[in-house]
Design an enzyme around this catalytic site. Structure first.
Site, PDB file in Angstrom:
ATOM      1  N   LYS A  66       1.566  -1.501  -0.276  1.00 13.34           N
ATOM      2  CA  LYS A  66      -0.372  -0.075   0.082  1.00 13.34           C
ATOM      3  C   LYS A  66       0.684   1.259   0.327  1.00 13.34           C
ATOM      4  O   LYS A  66       1.860   1.680   0.788  1.00 13.34           O
ATOM      5  CB  LYS A  66      -1.127   0.019   1.564  1.00 13.34           C
ATOM      6  CG  LYS A  66      -2.169   0.974   1.444  1.00 13.34           C
ATOM      7  CD  LYS A  66      -1.927   1.291   2.404  1.00 13.34           C
ATOM      8  CE  LYS A  66      -3.050  -0.085   2.681  1.00 13.34           C
ATOM      9  NZ  LYS A  66      -4.077   0.593   3.502  1.00 13.34           N
ATOM     10  N   CYS A  83      -0.068  15.148  -6.325  1.00 10.32           N
ATOM     11  CA  CYS A  83      -0.807  14.395  -7.280  1.00 10.32           C
ATOM     12  C   CYS A  83      -1.891  13.338  -6.935  1.00 10.32           C
ATOM     13  O   CYS A  83      -1.774  12.183  -5.717  1.00 10.32           O
ATOM     14  CB  CYS A  83       0.861  13.722  -7.812  1.00 10.32           C
ATOM     15  SG  CYS A  83       0.208  12.451  -9.717  1.00 10.32           S
TER      16      CYS A  83
END
Ligand code: FES
Length: 119
Positions: A66, A83
């Site tokens: 993750k 982003c």
């Protein structure tokens, strides 16, 4: 000996189409609707199973189970641009790569901008 005259064809035999009675329609219409709905649902189920799930993240930290980033608000400064397209070479910060991604794919992603309110 005279041949007997031919009987004329019955009117029903002369018509080109076939006719359905009310009782037949009451039976056929629900079966046809069920067939169409069943076919539609089966095709959706089968297409959904065969289509691979797409990944949002194409390259960033793929060896990690993750990808998580954490920042303290005090360290952000007056403005930070993060982003959300997962194409930035400076991830998690935006480097403008979303523009090329949007042009190539027709997507509409852009950055998350966090800034302190002007006082
Ligand atoms: S580079 Fe990804 S949102 Fe800008």
């Amino acid at each position: 000996m005279a041949t007997p005259p031919l009987n004329p064809l019955p009117k029903a035999a002369l018509s080109s189409g076939f006719r359905l009675g009310r009782d037949q329609l009451i039976t056929i219409v629900p079966v046809a609707v069920a067939a169409v709905v069943g076919t539609y649902l089966a095709s959706r189920y089968l297409c959904g199973r065969s289509r691979p799930k797409s990944q949002v993240n194409p390259t960033i930290n793929k060896d990690s189970p993750k990808v998580v980033h954490s920042f303290d608000m005090e360290d952000i400064g007056s403005k930070a641009v993060y982003c959300r397209c997962w194409r930035s070479k400076k991830f998690p910060y935006c480097d403008g790569a979303h523009t090329k991604h949007n042009e190539e794919t027709g997507d509409n992603v852009g950055p998350l901008i966090i800034k302190k309110r002007d006082v």
